[in-house]
Motif scaffolding. Structure first.
Motif, PDB file in Angstrom:
ATOM      1  N   ASP A  22      36.642  27.591   8.566  1.00 20.64           N
ATOM      2  CA  ASP A  22      38.188  27.713   9.029  1.00 20.64           C
ATOM      3  C   ASP A  22      38.172  26.822  10.233  1.00 20.64           C
ATOM      4  O   ASP A  22      39.177  25.818  10.476  1.00 20.64           O
ATOM      5  CB  ASP A  22      38.812  29.047   9.386  1.00 20.64           C
ATOM      6  N   ALA A  23      37.220  26.991  11.171  1.00 22.37           N
ATOM      7  CA  ALA A  23      37.175  26.072  12.367  1.00 22.37           C
ATOM      8  C   ALA A  23      37.203  24.600  11.892  1.00 22.37           C
ATOM      9  O   ALA A  23      37.689  23.731  12.676  1.00 22.37           O
ATOM     10  CB  ALA A  23      36.132  26.486  13.536  1.00 22.37           C
ATOM     11  N   ASN A  96      35.456  29.971  18.017  1.00 22.29           N
ATOM     12  CA  ASN A  96      36.361  30.444  18.458  1.00 22.29           C
ATOM     13  C   ASN A  96      37.190  29.516  19.394  1.00 22.29           C
ATOM     14  O   ASN A  96      38.480  29.713  19.474  1.00 22.29           O
ATOM     15  CB  ASN A  96      36.024  31.680  19.091  1.00 22.29           C
ATOM     16  N   GLN A  97      36.550  28.614  20.257  1.00 22.07           N
ATOM     17  CA  GLN A  97      37.266  27.454  21.001  1.00 22.07           C
ATOM     18  C   GLN A  97      38.087  26.796  20.039  1.00 22.07           C
ATOM     19  O   GLN A  97      39.367  26.476  20.273  1.00 22.07           O
ATOM     20  CB  GLN A  97      36.454  26.656  21.507  1.00 22.07           C
ATOM     21  N   VAL A  98      37.711  26.497  18.900  1.00 20.40           N
ATOM     22  CA  VAL A  98      38.601  25.388  18.162  1.00 20.40           C
ATOM     23  C   VAL A  98      39.721  26.252  17.313  1.00 20.40           C
ATOM     24  O   VAL A  98      40.939  25.748  17.356  1.00 20.40           O
ATOM     25  CB  VAL A  98      37.627  24.975  16.781  1.00 20.40           C
ATOM     26  N   LEU A  99      39.497  27.699  17.122  1.00 17.32           N
ATOM     27  CA  LEU A  99      40.567  28.162  16.317  1.00 17.32           C
ATOM     28  C   LEU A  99      41.426  28.813  17.462  1.00 17.32           C
ATOM     29  O   LEU A  99      42.795  28.745  17.210  1.00 17.32           O
ATOM     30  CB  LEU A  99      39.938  29.629  15.539  1.00 17.32           C
ATOM     31  N   ASN A 100      41.122  29.181  18.707  1.00 17.49           N
ATOM     32  CA  ASN A 100      41.972  29.739  19.522  1.00 17.49           C
ATOM     33  C   ASN A 100      42.520  28.969  20.836  1.00 17.49           C
ATOM     34  O   ASN A 100      43.534  28.959  21.479  1.00 17.49           O
ATOM     35  CB  ASN A 100      41.358  30.944  20.261  1.00 17.49           C
ATOM     36  N   THR A 104      43.272  22.328  23.801  1.00 15.80           N
ATOM     37  CA  THR A 104      42.092  22.107  24.874  1.00 15.80           C
ATOM     38  C   THR A 104      40.914  21.321  24.081  1.00 15.80           C
ATOM     39  O   THR A 104      40.571  20.488  24.680  1.00 15.80           O
ATOM     40  CB  THR A 104      41.551  23.266  25.476  1.00 15.80           C
ATOM     41  N   VAL A 105      40.343  21.810  23.021  1.00 15.80           N
ATOM     42  CA  VAL A 105      39.497  20.910  22.393  1.00 15.80           C
ATOM     43  C   VAL A 105      39.841  19.720  22.060  1.00 15.80           C
ATOM     44  O   VAL A 105      38.958  18.612  22.175  1.00 15.80           O
ATOM     45  CB  VAL A 105      39.061  21.934  21.075  1.00 15.80           C
ATOM     46  N   MET A 106      41.125  19.381  21.448  1.00 16.63           N
ATOM     47  CA  MET A 106      41.500  18.303  21.033  1.00 16.63           C
ATOM     48  C   MET A 106      41.755  17.198  22.048  1.00 16.63           C
ATOM     49  O   MET A 106      41.596  15.977  22.449  1.00 16.63           O
ATOM     50  CB  MET A 106      43.074  18.195  20.109  1.00 16.63           C
ATOM     51  N   GLU A 107      42.151  17.812  23.350  1.00 15.21           N
ATOM     52  CA  GLU A 107      42.536  17.237  24.590  1.00 15.21           C
ATOM     53  C   GLU A 107      40.923  16.619  25.148  1.00 15.21           C
ATOM     54  O   GLU A 107      40.925  15.344  25.604  1.00 15.21           O
ATOM     55  CB  GLU A 107      43.060  17.990  25.741  1.00 15.21           C
TER      56      GLU A 107
END
Length: 121
Positions: A22-23, A96-100, A104-107
């Motif tokens: 999913d992530a 969990n970083q990618v999902l939640n 922030t991850v994309m930035e």
């Protein structure tokens, strides 16, 4: 940068593309179609690894790690070192970083791509 992946690894990558977590699916939605102005590939066979996401143009590898990577820390460190020696920069994010914390991850990915562009100018 030559890719010396073998046929077995290429087949493994194809299976992984069809069975993304999913992530990985969520991150792929933000990376696909040159949304950052560069092309990313997913589940890309490289040497004896399958890279979750890679931008060959920027020599940027993005890995999305699940719980199993907590036990594979030594392997992941080795893998990162091999990729760095090949000229790649490796960014790692937990599922969990990618999902939640998707924005922030994309930035962080965006910032890295732009930082690399200003170095080239």
């Amino acid at each position: 940068m030559k890719n010396f992946a073998n046929e077995t690894l290429i087949k493994t990558a194809k299976v992984l593309r069809k069975n993304m977590t999913d992530a990985e699916k969520k991150l792929w939605q933000g990376l696909r179609g040159e949304q950052f102005g560069v092309k990313f590939r997913r589940q890309y066979p490289y040497q004896h690894f399958v890279l979750d996401f890679v931008c060959l143009e920027k020599c940027l590898v993005i890995e999305v790690d699940g719980g199993q990577h907590a036990e594979a820390e030594v392997y992941d460190m080795h893998r990162t070192e091999v990729l760095k020696k090949a000229g790649f920069t490796v960014l790692r994010f937990w599922n969990n970083q990618v999902l939640n914390e998707t924005s922030t991850v994309m930035e962080e990915i965006w910032r890295h791509i732009n930082q690399e562009e200003t170095k080239e100018d």
